[in-house]
Design a protein around this motif. Sequence first.
Motif, PDB file in Angstrom:
ATOM      1  N   VAL A  70       8.189 -24.299 -70.028  1.00  0.00           N
ATOM      2  CA  VAL A  70       9.238 -23.981 -71.017  1.00  0.00           C
ATOM      3  C   VAL A  70       9.634 -26.184 -71.383  1.00  0.00           C
ATOM      4  CG1 VAL A  70      11.813 -23.488 -71.814  1.00  0.00           C
ATOM      5  CG2 VAL A  70      10.537 -22.326 -69.722  1.00  0.00           C
ATOM      6  N   ALA A  71      10.324 -25.960 -73.062  1.00  0.00           N
ATOM      7  CA  ALA A  71      10.006 -26.891 -72.804  1.00  0.00           C
ATOM      8  C   ALA A  71      11.346 -27.153 -73.671  1.00  0.00           C
ATOM      9  CB  ALA A  71       8.799 -27.541 -74.495  1.00  0.00           C
ATOM     10  N   VAL A  72      12.144 -28.958 -73.343  1.00  0.00           N
ATOM     11  CA  VAL A  72      13.919 -28.528 -73.832  1.00  0.00           C
ATOM     12  C   VAL A  72      13.691 -29.756 -74.623  1.00  0.00           C
ATOM     13  CG1 VAL A  72      16.315 -28.660 -72.908  1.00  0.00           C
ATOM     14  CG2 VAL A  72      14.233 -27.544 -71.423  1.00  0.00           C
ATOM     15  N   ASP A  73      14.565 -29.773 -75.860  1.00  0.00           N
ATOM     16  CA  ASP A  73      15.073 -30.936 -76.673  1.00  0.00           C
ATOM     17  C   ASP A  73      16.247 -31.221 -76.437  1.00  0.00           C
ATOM     18  OD1 ASP A  73      12.098 -31.391 -77.379  1.00  0.00           O
ATOM     19  OD2 ASP A  73      11.998 -29.539 -79.229  1.00  0.00           O
ATOM     20  N   PHE A  74      16.289 -32.178 -76.585  1.00  0.00           N
ATOM     21  CA  PHE A  74      18.239 -32.383 -76.674  1.00  0.00           C
ATOM     22  C   PHE A  74      18.113 -33.503 -77.458  1.00  0.00           C
ATOM     23  CE2 PHE A  74      16.605 -31.846 -72.019  1.00  0.00           C
ATOM     24  CZ  PHE A  74      18.001 -31.122 -71.919  1.00  0.00           C
TER      25      PHE A  74
END
Length: 219
Positions: A70-74
Amino acid sequence: MKKFFMTLACAVIALTASAQRASSSSSSFFSTEKADLPVTFGIRGGLNVSSMSLKYDDDLKSRAGFNVGVAVDFPIMESFYVQSGLYYTVKGYKVEEGNDKEKVNIGYLEIPILASYRYNFNDANQLQFNFGPYLAYGLHGKDKWEEYYNGRTYESDKKWYDYDDTKRFDMGLQLGLGVTLAKHYYVGIAYEFGLLEQVKDSDGYYKNRNFMVNVGYQF
């Protein structure tokens, strides 16, 4: 394999160029405007082609593995994000010396922490360039041999972390390029340079090297 990597890199570049030509509005190269998007998540999966930096094994070869996570973009600003996530990734290497073979595969839990430059061709298509460290912990591994002796092949294996001198913790640097198309569909390539020895007292060797090809969906 090198031709495959070159073809893939050209395909990613061609996709970005195509998206840029399709853009009907201009956008600045680097926008410091505050990003209106919330934190977003995506799923990723793909192919690993990995090896280790060894000193004496001239017949060392890369071997295939995979990664999924899973990738998370902030979003910090329109052109700058921090990207992280959680991945299960399988790395390793193989050695072939005549009829004798050794295959090593190691499964890691990995967290990248990447500075991510974003260029919006338009509202639907985006280029990203990622660079930063990753942290990883070895969950399991196997070292398997095939030895040819007196006309017969003998097979044996051992768990990688049953060796007294292997290490579970790894960290390194990741460099990658990708595109998001139609707001949701991601394709990218990346390379990882391990900075820590995975075998104690190995004089700077046994460091992971990994080329990745990923596809995914951004929610």
